[in-house]
Design an enzyme around this catalytic site. Structure first.
Site, PDB file in Angstrom:
ATOM      1  N   GLY A  46       0.546  -1.463   0.459  1.00  0.00           N
ATOM      2  CA  GLY A  46       0.176  -0.408  -0.477  1.00  0.00           C
ATOM      3  C   GLY A  46      -0.324  -1.010  -1.772  1.00  0.00           C
ATOM      4  N   GLN A  51      -1.694  -1.149 -10.769  1.00  0.00           N
ATOM      5  CA  GLN A  51      -1.616  -2.596 -10.523  1.00  0.00           C
ATOM      6  C   GLN A  51      -2.953  -3.303 -10.734  1.00  0.00           C
ATOM      7  OE1 GLN A  51       0.450  -1.786  -6.575  1.00  0.00           O
ATOM      8  NE2 GLN A  51       1.313  -3.781  -7.096  1.00  0.00           N
ATOM      9  N   CYS A  92       6.722  -6.713  -3.963  1.00  0.00           N
ATOM     10  CA  CYS A  92       5.634  -6.092  -4.714  1.00  0.00           C
ATOM     11  C   CYS A  92       4.562  -7.127  -5.002  1.00  0.00           C
ATOM     12  CB  CYS A  92       6.174  -5.517  -6.023  1.00  0.00           C
ATOM     13  SG  CYS A  92       4.916  -4.693  -7.008  1.00  0.00           S
ATOM     14  N   LEU A  93       3.308  -6.744  -4.808  1.00  0.00           N
ATOM     15  CA  LEU A  93       2.196  -7.664  -5.068  1.00  0.00           C
ATOM     16  C   LEU A  93       2.144  -8.061  -6.550  1.00  0.00           C
ATOM     17  CD1 LEU A  93      -0.569  -5.957  -2.890  1.00  0.00           C
ATOM     18  CD2 LEU A  93       0.674  -8.076  -2.366  1.00  0.00           C
ATOM     19  N   HIS A 134       7.607   3.732  -3.720  1.00  0.00           N
ATOM     20  CA  HIS A 134       7.317   2.508  -4.485  1.00  0.00           C
ATOM     21  C   HIS A 134       5.992   2.664  -5.258  1.00  0.00           C
ATOM     22  CE1 HIS A 134       7.114  -2.079  -4.770  1.00  0.00           C
ATOM     23  NE2 HIS A 134       5.862  -1.745  -5.005  1.00  0.00           N
ATOM     24  N   GLU A 135       4.960   3.185  -4.586  1.00  0.00           N
ATOM     25  CA  GLU A 135       3.642   3.337  -5.232  1.00  0.00           C
ATOM     26  C   GLU A 135       3.673   4.428  -6.297  1.00  0.00           C
ATOM     27  OE1 GLU A 135       1.960   0.943  -4.642  1.00  0.00           O
ATOM     28  OE2 GLU A 135       2.596   0.355  -2.644  1.00  0.00           O
ATOM     29  N   HIS A 138       4.925   3.086  -9.462  1.00  0.00           N
ATOM     30  CA  HIS A 138       3.898   2.337 -10.207  1.00  0.00           C
ATOM     31  C   HIS A 138       3.089   3.284 -11.089  1.00  0.00           C
ATOM     32  CE1 HIS A 138       4.079  -1.821  -8.876  1.00  0.00           C
ATOM     33  NE2 HIS A 138       3.986  -1.509  -7.593  1.00  0.00           N
TER      34      HIS A 138
HETATM   35  O1  GNR Z   1       3.131  -5.032   0.306  1.00  0.00           O
HETATM   36  C1  GNR Z   1       4.125  -4.427  -0.084  1.00  0.00           C
HETATM   37  N1  GNR Z   1       5.231  -4.412   0.677  1.00  0.00           N
HETATM   38  C2  GNR Z   1       6.336  -3.620   0.410  1.00  0.00           C
HETATM   39  C3  GNR Z   1       7.505  -3.873   1.118  1.00  0.00           C
HETATM   40  C4  GNR Z   1       8.626  -3.107   0.907  1.00  0.00           C
HETATM   41  C5  GNR Z   1       8.582  -2.068   0.007  1.00  0.00           C
HETATM   42  C6  GNR Z   1       7.442  -1.797  -0.701  1.00  0.00           C
HETATM   43  C7  GNR Z   1       6.307  -2.561  -0.515  1.00  0.00           C
HETATM   44  S1  GNR Z   1       4.858  -2.203  -1.378  1.00  0.00           S
HETATM   45  C8  GNR Z   1       4.116  -3.782  -1.419  1.00  0.00           C
HETATM   46  C9  GNR Z   1       2.729  -3.699  -2.026  1.00  0.00           C
HETATM   47  C10 GNR Z   1       2.849  -3.274  -3.475  1.00  0.00           C
HETATM   48  O2  GNR Z   1       3.265  -3.980  -4.345  1.00  0.00           O
HETATM   49  N2  GNR Z   1       2.536  -2.046  -3.742  1.00  0.00           N
HETATM   50  O3  GNR Z   1       2.687  -1.589  -4.994  1.00  0.00           O
HETATM   51 NI    NI Z   2       4.242  -2.766  -5.901  1.00  0.00          NI
END
Ligand code: GNR
Ligand code: NI
Length: 169
Positions: A46, A51, A92-93, A134-135, A138
C-alpha cells in the site's frame, strides 16, 4: 509514469493531514498511476499520498500475491469497524527495516471513489483491512510507530536519523 520519492520517518511532513480530493481529474489520475508504480517498485502492499508529500486523500493498495490487483481509494471513509481486534506485525515504507505489532480492527467497511471518480464500497478483512487502516492513518498524519511505546519510538527515531546521516555521506 514516474517514480516518486517516499518520505522517511521522522520527516515532519508525514504528520500533515490530507485534504479531500475535490475532483478526480487527470492530475489525480497521474498521481494514482505514479503512486502505483512507486508502490510496486518499493514492493509495498500500500501507499498513501502523504508518503510522497502530496496531502490529498488518495491511497493505492495491492495485497494480491501476483501484484496484479490494484485498488485505488480516493476520499476513503470507514463506515463500519468490527468490534474484534487483532495484533498484527506491521511495517511501513516510510520506516524501512522496522516491524512491530499494532492492534487493528479485524474487518472494516469503507466507501471511496475509484480512479474514475465512481463511488464504491469495500468490505475488507485480514491483510486488506490492516492495510486500509494503516493507509488511512497516514492520511491523518499518523505513522504506525506512534502506537508503540515512547521508548521504542525514540529508539526507532534515533536509528532512522542515523541511517539518513549515513545515506548523506
Ligand atoms: O508494504 C507494507 N506492508 C505492510 C505490512 C503490514 C501492515 C501494513 C503494511 S503497509 C506497507 C506499505 C506502507 O508503508 N504503506 O503505507
Ligand atoms: Ni506506511
Amino acid at each position: 509514469m514516474a517514480l516518486l520519492t517516499i518520505l522517511c520517518y521522522p520527516d515532519p511532513k508525514l504528520h500533515k493531514v490530507a485534504k479531500p480530493v475535490a475532483v478526480v481529474d487527470a492530475v489525480i489520475q497521474k498521481l494514482v498511476s505514479d503512486m502505483l508504480e512507486t508502490m510496486y517498485e518499493a514492493k509495498g502492499i500500500g501507499l498513501a499520498a502523504t508518503q510522497v508529500d502530496v496531502h490529498q486523500r488518495v491511497i493505492v493498495i495491492d495485497t494480491s500475491e501476483e501484484r496484479n490487483q490494484p485498488l485505488v481509494l480516493i476520499n476513503p471513509e470507514i463506515t463500519w469497524k468490527s468490534e474484534g481486534t487483532h495484533l498484527n506485525e506491521e511495517g511501513c515504507l516510510s520506516v524501512p527495516g522496522i516491524y512491530d505489532g499494532v492492534v487493528r480492527h479485524d474487518a472494516v467497511h469503507v466507501t471511496a471513489l475509484d480512479e474514475t471518480g465512481k463511488s464504491r464500497v469495500i468490505e475488507a478483512q485480514e491483510i486488506l483491512a490492516v492495510c486500509i487502516q494503516h493507509e488511512m492513518d497516514h492520511l491523518m498524519g499518523k505513522v504506525f510507530v506512534e502506537y508503540l511505546s515512547p521508548l521504542k519510538r525514540n529508539r526507532i527515531k534515533t536509528k532512522m536519523l542515523k541511517m539518513h546521516r549515513e545515506d548523506a555521506r
